[in-house]
Design an enzyme around this catalytic site. Structure first.
Site, PDB file in Angstrom:
ATOM      1  CE  LYS A 199      57.468  34.064  43.440  1.00 11.26           C
ATOM      2  NZ  LYS A 199      56.396  34.831  42.895  1.00 11.26           N
TER       3      LYS A 199
ATOM      4  CE  LYS B 218      51.914  36.508  43.990  1.00  6.18           C
ATOM      5  NZ  LYS B 218      53.111  36.004  43.352  1.00  6.18           N
TER       6      LYS B 218
END
Ligand SMILES: Nc1ncnc2c1ncn2[C@@H]1O[C@H](COP(=O)(O)OP(=O)(O)OP(=O)(O)O)[C@@H](O)[C@H]1O
Ligand SMILES: [Mg+2]
Length: 325
Positions: free
Chosen positions: A225, A287
């Site tokens: 994601k 991330k």
């Protein structure tokens, strides 16, 4: 507060802790409570006159959907839906809850219709390359644990790939290909420009590829994601990519006595530490990579911070900031 005609846009990526916190059983009440907590934090950023696009993970929810489907198959012979459809279900599930929580919070504050036109969830398909090397070596465990004979049967019947899980038993594994971009990006962009809060690309997006026929086809895979959020933030030319998770900062030597929190990282430093293996694959790694890519693609700043510090992180007072060299 901003005064220029085009409001700054932020893309917020919510981690799993936004919907299910430690100790939760996963009841609907808990999901609503968590959705309202997240909505509160997001509305605070909306009040600062930012255009907001929200995305979220879906790992635990797709796992739960897979469990439901596995029980349905076992007990009632209900055919399971493929993983791309399960991804769409999770986008609808979490999108709905967040959409209603945001709507109600905005309505309470009398911001609906004035500052914000509305809140909308976009079922989002995310393009991947059918030849992505990830398809040759599926590594992402999803769904329930099976005994060896059950796994073999399902593998024959449904073509699923199984691997022994380090915790015992067999689990289905799927590929995690790199996202190329969101099919619905123009719709998302138009909605943000028109003053809507958009929830999109949930779970990194439903992985689809464009066939030789030029048409879209769902693929049984999962997309990270954070990497999906970067594709969306870059395509929207967003100002900030805000990645909210369950740690306050990214650390060097994470989990050791020499752990060192990072306040600011220039892109080149972030890449150096990334290559040195400071950020675990599948959690902090993507991330950092998402932040690096976003800034390399022209973004001003990416921030990785704890969910509860969303506001301070956006103001540069919390979290780990990734900025251009
Ligand atoms: N160098 C590091 N610094 C900080 N945290 C790290 C580091 N390396 C790994 N982590 C782990 O990354 C985790 C956050 O990523 P994780 O993928 O678990 O959460 P998320 O993406 O917010 O949520 P989810 O994946 O559940 O949707 C932290 O809880 C921490 O354990
Ligand atoms: Mg994660």
């Amino acid at each position: 507060m901003k005064t220029d005609a085009r409001p700054d846009t932020i893309v917020i990526a919510l981690g799993g802790n936004a919907f299910q916190t430690k100790g939760d059983k996963g009841t609907a009440e808990e999901y609503w409570r968590n959705a309202y907590t997240a909505a509160d934090l997001i509305v605070r950023l909306v009040e600062e006159k930012y255009g907001v696009v929200v995305t979220h993970g879906n790992g635990p929810q797709v796992g739960i959907i897979a469990e439901w489907m596995s029980l349905g198959l076992k007990n009632k012979n209900i055919p399971p839906m493929p993983l791309d459809v399960a991804g769409a279900m999770s986008q609808g599930w979490l999108g709905y809850m967040l959409q209603q929580a945001l709507y109600n919070k905005l309505a309470e504050k009398k911001l609906l219709g004035s500052l914000v036109k509305g809140v909308v969830t976009v079922i989002t398909q995310t393009l991947v390359d059918r030849n992505d090397p990830a398809f040759k070596d599926p590594t992402k465990y999803i769904g329930p644990w099976y005994e060896k004979d059950e796994a073999e049967k399902l593998s024959k019947e449904l073509g699923w790939v199984f691997k022994p899980d380090p915790r015992g038993g067999y689990r289905r594994v799927v590929a995690s290909p790199d996202p190329i971009g969101q099919v619905e990006i123009d719709a998302i962009k138009t909605l943000v420009e028109q003053g809507f809060i958009v929830i999109a690309d949930g779970g990194g997006g439903i992985p689809v590829y464009r066939g030789d026929d030029g048409l879209l086809h769902g693929v049984e895979a999962v997309i990270d994601k954070d990497l999906g959020a970067e594709r969306m933030a870059s395509a929207l030319e967003a100002d900030v990519l805000l990645i909210l998770t369950d740690v306050e900062k990214a650390y060097l030597n994470y989990g050791t006595p020499n752990a060192k929190p990072l306040d600011v990282l220039r892109v080149s430093e972030a890449l150096k530490y990334y290559r040195e293996g400071h950020f675990k694959p599948g959690s902090m790694g993507p991330k950092i990579l998402a932040g690096v890519r976003f800034v390399q693609n022209g973004g001003k700043m990416a921030v990785i911070a704890h969910l509860k510090q969303a506001y301070d992180a956006l103001k540069g007072n919390a979290g780990t900031r990734i900025i251009p060299d």
